[in-house]
Each structure stands twice: as structure tokens, then as C-alpha cells.
Scaffold this motif. Sequence first.
Motif, PDB file in Angstrom:
ATOM      1  N   ILE A   1      65.101  31.727 -52.742  1.00  0.00           N
ATOM      2  CA  ILE A   1      64.921  31.604 -51.285  1.00  0.00           C
ATOM      3  C   ILE A   1      66.282  31.705 -50.599  1.00  0.00           C
ATOM      4  CG2 ILE A   1      64.141  30.114 -49.401  1.00  0.00           C
ATOM      5  CD1 ILE A   1      62.146  28.880 -51.421  1.00  0.00           C
ATOM      6  N   LYS A   2      66.425  32.788 -49.822  1.00  0.00           N
ATOM      7  CA  LYS A   2      67.694  33.051 -49.138  1.00  0.00           C
ATOM      8  C   LYS A   2      67.416  33.707 -47.789  1.00  0.00           C
ATOM      9  CE  LYS A   2      70.386  33.873 -53.361  1.00  0.00           C
ATOM     10  NZ  LYS A   2      69.561  33.098 -54.207  1.00  0.00           N
ATOM     11  N   SER A   3      68.334  33.529 -46.865  1.00  0.00           N
ATOM     12  CA  SER A   3      68.207  34.229 -45.586  1.00  0.00           C
ATOM     13  C   SER A   3      68.796  35.626 -45.736  1.00  0.00           C
ATOM     14  CB  SER A   3      68.926  33.459 -44.478  1.00  0.00           C
ATOM     15  OG  SER A   3      70.309  33.409 -44.723  1.00  0.00           O
ATOM     16  N   ASN A   4      68.242  36.560 -44.983  1.00  0.00           N
ATOM     17  CA  ASN A   4      68.798  37.910 -44.924  1.00  0.00           C
ATOM     18  C   ASN A   4      68.691  38.403 -43.485  1.00  0.00           C
ATOM     19  OD1 ASN A   4      66.174  38.915 -44.482  1.00  0.00           O
ATOM     20  ND2 ASN A   4      65.866  39.457 -46.620  1.00  0.00           N
ATOM     21  N   GLU A   5      69.010  39.666 -43.253  1.00  0.00           N
ATOM     22  CA  GLU A   5      69.000  40.213 -41.892  1.00  0.00           C
ATOM     23  C   GLU A   5      67.612  40.207 -41.252  1.00  0.00           C
ATOM     24  OE1 GLU A   5      71.574  41.230 -39.874  1.00  0.00           O
ATOM     25  OE2 GLU A   5      72.808  40.311 -41.417  1.00  0.00           O
ATOM     26  N   ASP A   6      66.568  40.280 -42.084  1.00  0.00           N
ATOM     27  CA  ASP A   6      65.207  40.357 -41.557  1.00  0.00           C
ATOM     28  C   ASP A   6      64.510  39.015 -41.455  1.00  0.00           C
ATOM     29  OD1 ASP A   6      65.327  43.170 -41.372  1.00  0.00           O
ATOM     30  OD2 ASP A   6      64.873  43.349 -43.497  1.00  0.00           O
ATOM     31  N   GLY A   7      65.075  37.991 -42.041  1.00  0.00           N
ATOM     32  CA  GLY A   7      64.448  36.674 -42.037  1.00  0.00           C
ATOM     33  C   GLY A   7      64.786  35.914 -43.300  1.00  0.00           C
ATOM     34  N   VAL A   8      63.755  35.644 -44.105  1.00  0.00           N
ATOM     35  CA  VAL A   8      63.931  34.906 -45.353  1.00  0.00           C
ATOM     36  C   VAL A   8      63.316  35.724 -46.471  1.00  0.00           C
ATOM     37  CG1 VAL A   8      63.347  32.776 -46.586  1.00  0.00           C
ATOM     38  CG2 VAL A   8      63.864  32.682 -44.154  1.00  0.00           C
ATOM     39  N   GLU A   9      63.998  35.783 -47.608  1.00  0.00           N
ATOM     40  CA  GLU A   9      63.465  36.492 -48.772  1.00  0.00           C
ATOM     41  C   GLU A   9      63.299  35.505 -49.916  1.00  0.00           C
ATOM     42  OE1 GLU A   9      67.441  38.201 -50.999  1.00  0.00           O
ATOM     43  OE2 GLU A   9      66.595  39.387 -49.364  1.00  0.00           O
ATOM     44  N   MET A  10      62.387  35.859 -50.826  1.00  0.00           N
ATOM     45  CA  MET A  10      62.149  35.040 -52.015  1.00  0.00           C
ATOM     46  C   MET A  10      61.415  35.891 -53.029  1.00  0.00           C
ATOM     47  SD  MET A  10      58.910  32.688 -50.876  1.00  0.00           S
ATOM     48  CE  MET A  10      59.371  32.557 -49.167  1.00  0.00           C
ATOM     49  N   ASN A  11      61.301  35.379 -54.240  1.00  0.00           N
ATOM     50  CA  ASN A  11      60.492  36.056 -55.245  1.00  0.00           C
ATOM     51  C   ASN A  11      59.087  36.262 -54.692  1.00  0.00           C
ATOM     52  OD1 ASN A  11      62.609  36.066 -57.033  1.00  0.00           O
ATOM     53  ND2 ASN A  11      61.878  34.339 -58.226  1.00  0.00           N
ATOM     54  N   LYS A  12      58.502  37.416 -54.995  1.00  0.00           N
ATOM     55  CA  LYS A  12      57.199  37.789 -54.440  1.00  0.00           C
ATOM     56  C   LYS A  12      56.116  36.753 -54.725  1.00  0.00           C
ATOM     57  CE  LYS A  12      53.942  41.631 -54.352  1.00  0.00           C
ATOM     58  NZ  LYS A  12      53.660  42.977 -54.826  1.00  0.00           N
ATOM     59  N   TYR A  13      56.159  36.150 -55.903  1.00  0.00           N
ATOM     60  CA  TYR A  13      55.089  35.222 -56.251  1.00  0.00           C
ATOM     61  C   TYR A  13      55.105  33.956 -55.384  1.00  0.00           C
ATOM     62  CZ  TYR A  13      58.383  32.468 -59.097  1.00  0.00           C
ATOM     63  OH  TYR A  13      59.434  31.700 -59.535  1.00  0.00           O
ATOM     64  N   GLY A  14      56.159  33.739 -54.626  1.00  0.00           N
ATOM     65  CA  GLY A  14      56.197  32.610 -53.703  1.00  0.00           C
ATOM     66  C   GLY A  14      55.086  32.695 -52.674  1.00  0.00           C
ATOM     67  N   VAL A  15      54.777  33.908 -52.219  1.00  0.00           N
ATOM     68  CA  VAL A  15      53.698  34.097 -51.250  1.00  0.00           C
ATOM     69  C   VAL A  15      52.359  33.749 -51.887  1.00  0.00           C
ATOM     70  CG1 VAL A  15      52.512  35.789 -49.777  1.00  0.00           C
ATOM     71  CG2 VAL A  15      54.997  35.836 -49.970  1.00  0.00           C
ATOM     72  N   TYR A  16      52.171  34.131 -53.143  1.00  0.00           N
ATOM     73  CA  TYR A  16      50.928  33.787 -53.851  1.00  0.00           C
ATOM     74  C   TYR A  16      50.795  32.265 -53.991  1.00  0.00           C
ATOM     75  CZ  TYR A  16      51.110  38.718 -55.240  1.00  0.00           C
ATOM     76  OH  TYR A  16      51.182  40.079 -55.238  1.00  0.00           O
ATOM     77  N   GLN A  17      51.885  31.623 -54.328  1.00  0.00           N
ATOM     78  CA  GLN A  17      51.866  30.164 -54.457  1.00  0.00           C
ATOM     79  C   GLN A  17      51.537  29.515 -53.114  1.00  0.00           C
ATOM     80  OE1 GLN A  17      52.054  28.248 -57.078  1.00  0.00           O
ATOM     81  NE2 GLN A  17      52.699  29.701 -58.632  1.00  0.00           N
ATOM     82  N   HIS A  18      52.096  30.066 -52.061  1.00  0.00           N
ATOM     83  CA  HIS A  18      51.861  29.535 -50.714  1.00  0.00           C
ATOM     84  C   HIS A  18      50.388  29.637 -50.327  1.00  0.00           C
ATOM     85  CE1 HIS A  18      52.501  28.764 -46.429  1.00  0.00           C
ATOM     86  NE2 HIS A  18      51.812  29.863 -46.181  1.00  0.00           N
ATOM     87  N   ARG A  19      49.777  30.783 -50.622  1.00  0.00           N
ATOM     88  CA  ARG A  19      48.387  31.036 -50.214  1.00  0.00           C
ATOM     89  C   ARG A  19      47.353  30.527 -51.222  1.00  0.00           C
ATOM     90  NH1 ARG A  19      49.327  37.309 -48.525  1.00  0.00           N
ATOM     91  NH2 ARG A  19      50.418  36.896 -46.580  1.00  0.00           N
TER      92      ARG A  19
END
Length: 156
Positions: A79-97
Motif C-alpha cells: 500500500i503506497k501513494s502514487n500520482e493517481d491515488g493509492v496502489e496496492m497488490n491487486k488481491y487487496g480489492v478482492y479482500q476488501h469486497r
Amino acid sequence: MKLSIKSTFTFLRVNRQIKSLIQNTNQDLRQDSAQGLKANIDKGDGFEQLQDSTLAVRKFQGISGSKPLFATGSLYDSIKSNEDGVEMNKYGVYQHRGYTPKKIPLIKDKTLFYIKNRKGIKVPARAFIKPSKEVLQKVADKFFGRFLKLFKKKAR
């Protein structure tokens, strides 16, 4: 009798600095949001506890701890900030949902297998991708502090 009005303020001067103010605020929001997502994982508020089967697999793999989203630290560290917002490993979204994995782990005869998920076992949602009140307040405070400083400095 003559009335004279002297203006010490002009929006034109302030307007020249608004773009910079907005960029700084966006940067703050990205950075503070990344820290906020990590804080959400640390807190674990509202996360369903890990199942005994998951804890058994973790133990078999030599992973200690029973905290959701913290098996290896890979998601957390990604989990890190970048120019577009926040990035993380893709599976983080799966865990979230929450999701239904295609394969599930099974320990048999001291061996770990991954078998087809025929029962439709689901991984519950652990909603950590959300801004905290603290992050939003912190960003708002920085914005208004900069705005007031800019207002005092550039308005004259």
C-alpha cells in the motif's frame, strides 16, 4: 463629503496560487490515505475473524498470528501513494469486497493441497479501503491552514 474605499484584497492574486494549493491537497490526500488504509488494517474494526481452517493453514505454513489481512505482510507493504491515488497488490480489492476462491487449501497427511472449491466457500469482505475521519480531518486542516496562509500572504 467624499467617500473613498481602499481594497486590500484581490481574488486575482489568490487565484494564481489556487492550482498549487489544490495539488498540495491532492498529494496530502494520497499520502494520508495510504497511511489510513494501513491504519484500517491495523485496527481490524469490523473484520470477521479468521476461520479455524485458515489458522490451521497459516500454522502449517509457519505463519504466526491470527489477524486478518496480515499473513505475510505483502498486502500491507504494497500500500503506497502514487500520482493517481493509492496502489496496492491487486488481491487487496478482492479482500476488501470478499470473494469466492476457485481453489481452497486442504491439509491431508501433513501435506498442503489446493482443491476445487465445490462448496462455494467464501472469503468474507474485510472493508479496509475507506477514508478514516482522522485522515479527512487532517487533510482538511492542512488545506485550510494553507488557504489562510495564502489568503493573508497573497491578498495584499
